[in-house]
Scaffold this motif. Structure first.
Motif, PDB file in Angstrom:
ATOM      1  N   TYR A   1     -12.588 -22.757  35.946  1.00  0.00           N
ATOM      2  CA  TYR A   1     -12.070 -21.422  36.261  1.00  0.00           C
ATOM      3  C   TYR A   1     -11.538 -21.465  37.681  1.00  0.00           C
ATOM      4  CZ  TYR A   1     -11.699 -16.420  37.063  1.00  0.00           C
ATOM      5  OH  TYR A   1     -11.213 -15.173  37.351  1.00  0.00           O
ATOM      6  N   LYS A   2     -10.282 -21.003  37.829  1.00  0.00           N
ATOM      7  CA  LYS A   2      -9.669 -21.017  39.157  1.00  0.00           C
ATOM      8  C   LYS A   2      -9.525 -19.596  39.664  1.00  0.00           C
ATOM      9  CE  LYS A   2      -6.103 -23.306  41.869  1.00  0.00           C
ATOM     10  NZ  LYS A   2      -5.000 -24.280  41.858  1.00  0.00           N
ATOM     11  N   THR A   3     -10.238 -19.302  40.734  1.00  0.00           N
ATOM     12  CA  THR A   3     -10.228 -17.972  41.307  1.00  0.00           C
ATOM     13  C   THR A   3      -9.133 -17.854  42.367  1.00  0.00           C
ATOM     14  OG1 THR A   3     -11.595 -16.304  42.381  1.00  0.00           O
ATOM     15  CG2 THR A   3     -11.927 -18.569  43.078  1.00  0.00           C
ATOM     16  N   LYS A   4      -8.929 -16.607  42.837  1.00  0.00           N
ATOM     17  CA  LYS A   4      -7.977 -16.328  43.909  1.00  0.00           C
ATOM     18  C   LYS A   4      -8.597 -15.344  44.881  1.00  0.00           C
ATOM     19  CE  LYS A   4      -3.780 -16.991  41.118  1.00  0.00           C
ATOM     20  NZ  LYS A   4      -2.533 -16.346  40.624  1.00  0.00           N
ATOM     21  N   VAL A   5      -8.125 -15.391  46.117  1.00  0.00           N
ATOM     22  CA  VAL A   5      -8.648 -14.507  47.148  1.00  0.00           C
ATOM     23  C   VAL A   5      -8.076 -13.102  46.965  1.00  0.00           C
ATOM     24  CG1 VAL A   5      -6.817 -15.005  48.820  1.00  0.00           C
ATOM     25  CG2 VAL A   5      -9.087 -14.304  49.631  1.00  0.00           C
ATOM     26  N   LEU A   6      -8.858 -12.077  47.328  1.00  0.00           N
ATOM     27  CA  LEU A   6      -8.371 -10.704  47.298  1.00  0.00           C
ATOM     28  C   LEU A   6      -7.255 -10.525  48.311  1.00  0.00           C
ATOM     29  CD1 LEU A   6     -11.594  -8.482  47.097  1.00  0.00           C
ATOM     30  CD2 LEU A   6      -9.758  -8.588  45.411  1.00  0.00           C
ATOM     31  N   PRO A   7      -6.212  -9.772  47.974  1.00  0.00           N
ATOM     32  CA  PRO A   7      -5.176  -9.468  48.968  1.00  0.00           C
ATOM     33  C   PRO A   7      -5.774  -8.755  50.176  1.00  0.00           C
ATOM     34  CG  PRO A   7      -4.455  -8.876  46.757  1.00  0.00           C
ATOM     35  CD  PRO A   7      -5.898  -9.205  46.652  1.00  0.00           C
ATOM     36  N   SER A   8      -5.227  -8.997  51.331  1.00  0.00           N
ATOM     37  CA  SER A   8      -5.724  -8.395  52.563  1.00  0.00           C
ATOM     38  C   SER A   8      -5.731  -6.876  52.451  1.00  0.00           C
ATOM     39  CB  SER A   8      -4.849  -8.831  53.745  1.00  0.00           C
ATOM     40  OG  SER A   8      -5.300  -8.237  54.937  1.00  0.00           O
TER      41      SER A   8
ATOM     42  N   GLU B   1      -6.797  -7.092  39.469  1.00  0.00           N
ATOM     43  CA  GLU B   1      -5.662  -7.694  38.793  1.00  0.00           C
ATOM     44  C   GLU B   1      -5.187  -8.980  39.445  1.00  0.00           C
ATOM     45  OE1 GLU B   1      -2.641  -4.746  38.552  1.00  0.00           O
ATOM     46  OE2 GLU B   1      -3.875  -3.313  37.412  1.00  0.00           O
ATOM     47  N   VAL B   2      -5.769  -9.331  40.602  1.00  0.00           N
ATOM     48  CA  VAL B   2      -5.355 -10.559  41.284  1.00  0.00           C
ATOM     49  C   VAL B   2      -5.739 -11.804  40.493  1.00  0.00           C
ATOM     50  CG1 VAL B   2      -7.453 -10.850  42.685  1.00  0.00           C
ATOM     51  CG2 VAL B   2      -5.263 -11.693  43.547  1.00  0.00           C
ATOM     52  N   VAL B   3      -6.729 -11.679  39.602  1.00  0.00           N
ATOM     53  CA  VAL B   3      -7.154 -12.823  38.792  1.00  0.00           C
ATOM     54  C   VAL B   3      -7.130 -12.428  37.318  1.00  0.00           C
ATOM     55  CG1 VAL B   3      -8.577 -14.046  40.483  1.00  0.00           C
ATOM     56  CG2 VAL B   3      -9.554 -12.114  39.232  1.00  0.00           C
ATOM     57  N   PRO B   4      -6.874 -13.397  36.425  1.00  0.00           N
ATOM     58  CA  PRO B   4      -6.828 -13.088  34.985  1.00  0.00           C
ATOM     59  C   PRO B   4      -8.231 -13.092  34.379  1.00  0.00           C
ATOM     60  CG  PRO B   4      -6.296 -15.383  35.341  1.00  0.00           C
ATOM     61  CD  PRO B   4      -6.477 -14.789  36.706  1.00  0.00           C
ATOM     62  N   TRP B   5      -8.338 -12.512  33.191  1.00  0.00           N
ATOM     63  CA  TRP B   5      -9.578 -12.570  32.436  1.00  0.00           C
ATOM     64  C   TRP B   5      -9.793 -13.979  31.891  1.00  0.00           C
ATOM     65  CZ3 TRP B   5     -13.150  -8.969  32.696  1.00  0.00           C
ATOM     66  CH2 TRP B   5     -12.797  -7.641  32.927  1.00  0.00           C
TER      67      TRP B   5
ATOM     68  N   ILE C   1     -13.459 -13.561  38.493  1.00  0.00           N
ATOM     69  CA  ILE C   1     -14.114 -13.872  39.769  1.00  0.00           C
ATOM     70  C   ILE C   1     -13.056 -13.873  40.852  1.00  0.00           C
ATOM     71  CG2 ILE C   1     -15.422 -15.584  41.096  1.00  0.00           C
ATOM     72  CD1 ILE C   1     -16.609 -16.601  38.514  1.00  0.00           C
ATOM     73  N   THR C   2     -13.329 -13.150  41.941  1.00  0.00           N
ATOM     74  CA  THR C   2     -12.455 -13.165  43.113  1.00  0.00           C
ATOM     75  C   THR C   2     -13.337 -13.183  44.361  1.00  0.00           C
ATOM     76  OG1 THR C   2     -10.602 -12.085  44.213  1.00  0.00           O
ATOM     77  CG2 THR C   2     -12.242 -10.654  43.174  1.00  0.00           C
ATOM     78  N   TYR C   3     -12.705 -13.185  45.537  1.00  0.00           N
ATOM     79  CA  TYR C   3     -13.512 -13.298  46.758  1.00  0.00           C
ATOM     80  C   TYR C   3     -12.706 -12.823  47.954  1.00  0.00           C
ATOM     81  CZ  TYR C   3     -10.795 -17.538  47.851  1.00  0.00           C
ATOM     82  OH  TYR C   3      -9.782 -18.411  48.130  1.00  0.00           O
TER      83      TYR C   3
ATOM     84  N   VAL D   1     -17.727 -10.636  41.069  1.00  0.00           N
ATOM     85  CA  VAL D   1     -17.706 -11.022  39.661  1.00  0.00           C
ATOM     86  C   VAL D   1     -17.673  -9.757  38.813  1.00  0.00           C
ATOM     87  CG1 VAL D   1     -18.876 -12.297  37.824  1.00  0.00           C
ATOM     88  CG2 VAL D   1     -19.078 -13.064  40.208  1.00  0.00           C
ATOM     89  N   GLY D   2     -16.730  -9.699  37.886  1.00  0.00           N
ATOM     90  CA  GLY D   2     -16.649  -8.610  36.934  1.00  0.00           C
ATOM     91  C   GLY D   2     -16.767  -9.150  35.521  1.00  0.00           C
ATOM     92  N   VAL D   3     -17.589  -8.507  34.700  1.00  0.00           N
ATOM     93  CA  VAL D   3     -17.843  -8.996  33.345  1.00  0.00           C
ATOM     94  C   VAL D   3     -17.668  -7.853  32.350  1.00  0.00           C
ATOM     95  CG1 VAL D   3     -19.474 -10.189  31.838  1.00  0.00           C
ATOM     96  CG2 VAL D   3     -19.553 -10.607  34.303  1.00  0.00           C
ATOM     97  N   ARG D   4     -16.960  -8.135  31.269  1.00  0.00           N
ATOM     98  CA  ARG D   4     -16.817  -7.193  30.153  1.00  0.00           C
ATOM     99  C   ARG D   4     -17.561  -7.771  28.948  1.00  0.00           C
ATOM    100  NH1 ARG D   4     -16.166  -2.324  28.099  1.00  0.00           N
ATOM    101  NH2 ARG D   4     -14.487  -1.835  29.573  1.00  0.00           N
TER     102      ARG D   4
END
Length: 877
Positions: A32-39, A55-59, A82-84, A91-94
């Motif tokens: 799983y490849k995460t991305k940083v939150l926009p500033s 929305e910065v990262v896909p499900w 997952i973002t940071y 972490v968001g889970v559905r």
């Protein structure tokens, strides 16, 4: 004989290795490849997952069933993101659910994993052995554990600060997690590459599904994680937390006339400090000053007629956290170079003064302070260093003239434990070591204690073929020093018994001031892959090995060979979900070469399709010799023994579930027997309340229970008798949770054990095959009971004079302990405890029934009470 048994064990392992089913194909690792939150983007932890920032990262989804139908598509799908940012992992889970009304939302206290839940596991060390677990239930109950030993150890005492929330909607339920990087451990790198696993429990079907697929027969847990990438330029966060506390405590108890130490009540105000300081992101220093453990549950009731010390689990938070780093279980059972219950133990000294009228003896030694340095580096070094000091403890004495004084009963003592391990071979192997030191500042009146004690050890484990096979071992050594009295007492203790009259390899030397011993283990086995598991090995403890100053050692002078094999049935059928059967065998010798014991045991377990279960087993012991039964007398032979047990229980998911168990042991010639009846149940009538009861009743008669030693015409007399021992205990717990952070818990346990002795006898041939050749019963003409002292008078030669006396050994021990605790975590990491503890310890009438003694000594007695208010505040700096 020993060499032959070793060859048999090795041959068994080789043959099973050859003929066991072929190893399974490795499952590809997912990434799983995460991305940083926009500033400037923020995420509110409310469980809704409706912020645009997500929305910065896909499900990511495509979970796979782990249990019961391994590899199949789950009943309900799950997806996550997952973002940071610079300081937090989000972490968001559905968790989809086709019937949201049936989602199980059971409230409980922290670390109680009830109902539907989702679990996040992170191996930020990327060492494939350790990890951090964050769990949240659909009801919002938080759980967290530190994972070690590749999933064989889950430490729920780890309580990091993190944030979570859940929400139920028409699609199922959702969870959000916000985890500070300061609560994770990782080295400084441009890109972090971590192990990752998500585990969902779908409660109604009792189904576990995983993001990273994993076989049921895998050789571990952490080593099978998928991969988390995309964490760039994260700066390690040094943890700095300070947690002061204050305690108000009122003790009430029955007053004693004229005793100034027991006037009916005591009040004290106390305070202390806990701190957690990140030396680096990898390594943490924990400090405690004047710690208080007043909210900790009392130890369960227990009584040991064999003379050995009783092992109690550690319950104090400071010593439990990161306990896995300091553990060094070098043999079997509870033998360990570090047993933290030694720190703060009950004072070992006593007051010997005929003029002492009243004595106030402290119950525990005061821990002045303790520091613990621990962690794991990115290079695979696991480090632990613990230092603790307990203060001088004094008993207050009031003599018959009214003069008061203090007498030292426990000296100033320093405890040191150092532990290190290093991973290598691509994290598939490790080597390690441990060192412990105990040093006491001894005055003359405590010279019977050992002045200093040191122990050390080296350990290793090597895994190969995708961790399916392993070779592990350790070596330990000990060195104790003290006065001639202290070392003589050590030689004569039940752990060593150098005074054994038929032992040629040991003897008591009253001039010695030190002892040095060794021990260790070597084991080879198969831990994963396919349906077979097996191991075999040898353990030894030399006669002079002594660990009980800061470790735990039950018995020295033993060599043990063992082997076991298990067959797993992991694929569900129309009858069961999972099952296993196993065989075990072991033999023991002492260092003189005496062949003391052999045992063969069968065990089986089955979890049925409806989630009810059965566990059963049986064993045969054709040879049982003991060096300790006669407490320094000759080696003793028990009649051969057979035992069996059967436990079964209902589906643990149900709001009412139970366990019933029965254990039966029978020795030949009715030498001894054991019947144990077990009942346990859990009841949760509504989501916020749960009740559990665990009861045991035991009958343990023995025709040759050791009583005492006397002398007749210069000959030692080892006296035994027929004991009728009966024991009953019940542990009751309930938990009422107003919300995930506010709960009320109760724990109470009455315990009673009664033993009455008849048919007194003496040993004449301790290793005879037949029971009636081992002992000789006293005739009615030889034994009588004194009406004045209650002792038994023995006229063995029937000349009308008493040759020796036996103190009446009948007993009835009664104990009751209870805790009622209200716990409120008013902000993450900060708590208020309101505690009411009750207790009573007494001795009943052995001629009465258990029920009557229970009524008289527990229900009919005034109890000691403790009322305690403790408040903590956790500063994060």
């Amino acid at each position: 004989m020993l060499n032959q048994l070793r060859l048999v064990s090795i041959s068994l392992l080789i043959s099973v290795s050859v003929y066991s089913q072929s190893d399974s194909t490795a499952i590809p690792k997912r990434t799983y490849k995460t991305k940083v939150l926009p500033s400037g983007e923020l995420l509110e932890i409310d469980g809704l997952l409706n912020e645009k920032a997500w929305e910065v990262v896909p499900w990511e989804g495509d979970f796979t069933v782990f249990d019961p139908n391994n590899g199949e598509v789950p009943s309900q799908p799950t997806k996550f993101k997952i973002t940071y940012d610079a300081k937090f992992l989000y972490v968001g889970v559905r968790c989809f659910d086709s019937v949201p009304a049936n989602i199980e939302r059971r409230l409980a206290r922290r670390d109680n994993f009830a109902g539907d839940w989702i679990e996040l596991n992170i191996d930020s060390y990327n060492d494939k052995r350790t990890g951090f677990s964050f769990n949240v239930s659909a009801a919002g109950v938080k759980g967290d554990e530190f994972i070690s030993q590749n999933g064989n150890n889950w430490d729920a005492s780890w309580n990091p600060i993190w944030y979570t929330a859940t929400n139920i909607d028409e699609l199922g339920w959702t969870a959000e997690m916000k985890i500070p990087f300061s609560q994770l451990k990782f080295g400084k790198k441009e890109e972090q590459i971590w192990g990752l696993q998500l585990n969902r429990r779908f409660f109604r079907a009792e189904e576990r599904s995983l993001w990273q697929p994993m076989l049921r027969g895998a050789p571990g847990w952490v080593s099978e994680f998928g991969i988390l990438r995309g964490l760039f330029n994260i700066q390690p966060q040094k943890q700095l937390e300070i947690q002061p506390f204050v305690v108000n405590q009122l003790d009430t108890y029955p007053s004693e006339a004229r005793n100034p130490f027991r006037d009916g009540s005591d009040f004290r105000f106390n305070g202390g400090l806990d701190a957690k300081i990140g030396i680096t992101n990898d390594l943490t220093l924990d400090l405690t000053v004047n710690p208080d453990f007043g909210q900790v549950d009392a130890d369960p009731g227990a009584i040991a007629l064999d003379g050995f010390q009783i092992f109690f689990e550690e319950r104090r938070p400071f010593f439990i956290e990161n306990k896995n780093i300091f553990d060094y279980e070098f043999a079997d059972g509870n033998d360990n170079l570090f047993y933290s219950r030694r720190i703060g133990r009950s004072p070992q000294g006593f007051v010997v003064d005929e003029d002492a009228e009243f004595i106030d003896h402290p119950k525990n030694s005061t821990i002045l302070g303790a520091a613990k340095f621990s962690g794991k580096t990115k290079n695979g070094w696991s480090l632990g260093l613990l230092e603790s000091v307990t203060g001088n403890m004094f008993a207050e004495v009031l003599d018959t003239l009214g003069n008061g004084r203090e007498e030292l009963v426990e000296p100033l003592t320093n405890y040191l434990v150092g532990r290190v391990q290093k991973d290598f071979n691509e994290r598939n192997s490790y080597v390690g070591g441990i060192f412990t030191a105990t040093n006491r500042n001894l005055p003359d009146n405590l010279s019977f204690l050992r002045k200093s004690a040191y122990s050390g050890g080296l350990d290793f484990r090597h895994n190969w073929k995708e961790r399916q096979y392993y070779l592990e071992g350790n070596f330990v050594g000990s060195h104790i020093m003290g006065s001639k009295v202290a070392i003589t007492d050590t030689q004569r203790s039940i752990t060593h018994l150098f005074q054994r009259v038929d032992a040629d390899h040991v003897n008591v030397d009253t001039t010695r001031t030190s002892l040095t011993g060794t021990g260790g283990k070597l084991e080879l086995g198969k831990a994963g892959g396919g349906s077979w598991r097996y191991n075999g090995g040898v353990i030894w403890r030399s006669p002079e090995l002594e660990l009980n100053d800061v470790g735990f050692l039950r018995q020295a002078d033993e060599i043990k060979q063992y082997a076991s094999i298990r067959r797993l049935f992991l694929k569900p059928t129309g009858f069961y979900r999972t099952a296993q059967v196993g065989l075990e065998q072991f033999t023991t010798y002492d260092f003189q070469g005496n062949y003391n014991r052999v045992q063969y045991e069968f065990q089986g377990f089955i979890n049925y399709k409806n989630n009810w279960w059965t566990e059963a087993g049986a064993a045969h012991k054709p040879r049982i010799f003991s060096n300790t039964v006669l407490r320094g007398g000759p080696r003793w032979q028990w009649s051969e023994e057979n035992f069996w047990f059967l436990f079964f229980g209902s589906d643990r998911r149900k709001k009412f579930n139970f366990t019933l168990g029965y254990v039966n042991s029978q020795a030949a010639e009715d030498n001894f027997s054991l019947k144990r009846y077990v009942f346990r149940c859990n009841y949760q009538p509504f989501d916020a309340f749960s009740l559990s009861i665990s009861s045991e009743y035991e009958e343990n008669p023995n025709k040759t229970q050791y009583v005492s030693e006397s002398s007749f015409n210069g000959t030692a007399r080892y006296i035994t008798a027929n004991i009728d021992q009966r024991t009953f205990n019940t542990a009751i717990r309930f938990n009422y949770s107003l919300n995930p952070n506010l709960s009320i818990q109760y724990y109470g346990e009455p315990f009673i054990s009664r033993g009455t002795y008849t048919d007194f006898n003496y040993v004449n041939n301790s290793i005879a095959e037949k029971l009636d050749e081992r002992i000789t019963l006293y005739s009615d003409s030889q034994i009588s009971k004194s009406q004045e002292t209650g002792s038994y008078l023995i006229d063995e030669n029937l000349n009308g004079n008493t040759d020796y006396e036996i103190a009446d050994p009948d007993f009835s021990f009664v104990q009751f302990r209870s805790n009622l605790v209200m716990r409120w975590e008013y902000i993450p990491g900060s708590e208020i405890f309101l505690v009411w503890s009750q207790g009573v310890v007494g001795f009943g009438d052995p001629t009465e029934t258990l029920g009557r003694n229970l009524d008289n000594q527990i229900l009919g007695q005034k109890k000691d009470n403790t009322f305690l208010l403790k408040a903590t505040y956790r500063f994060i700096l």
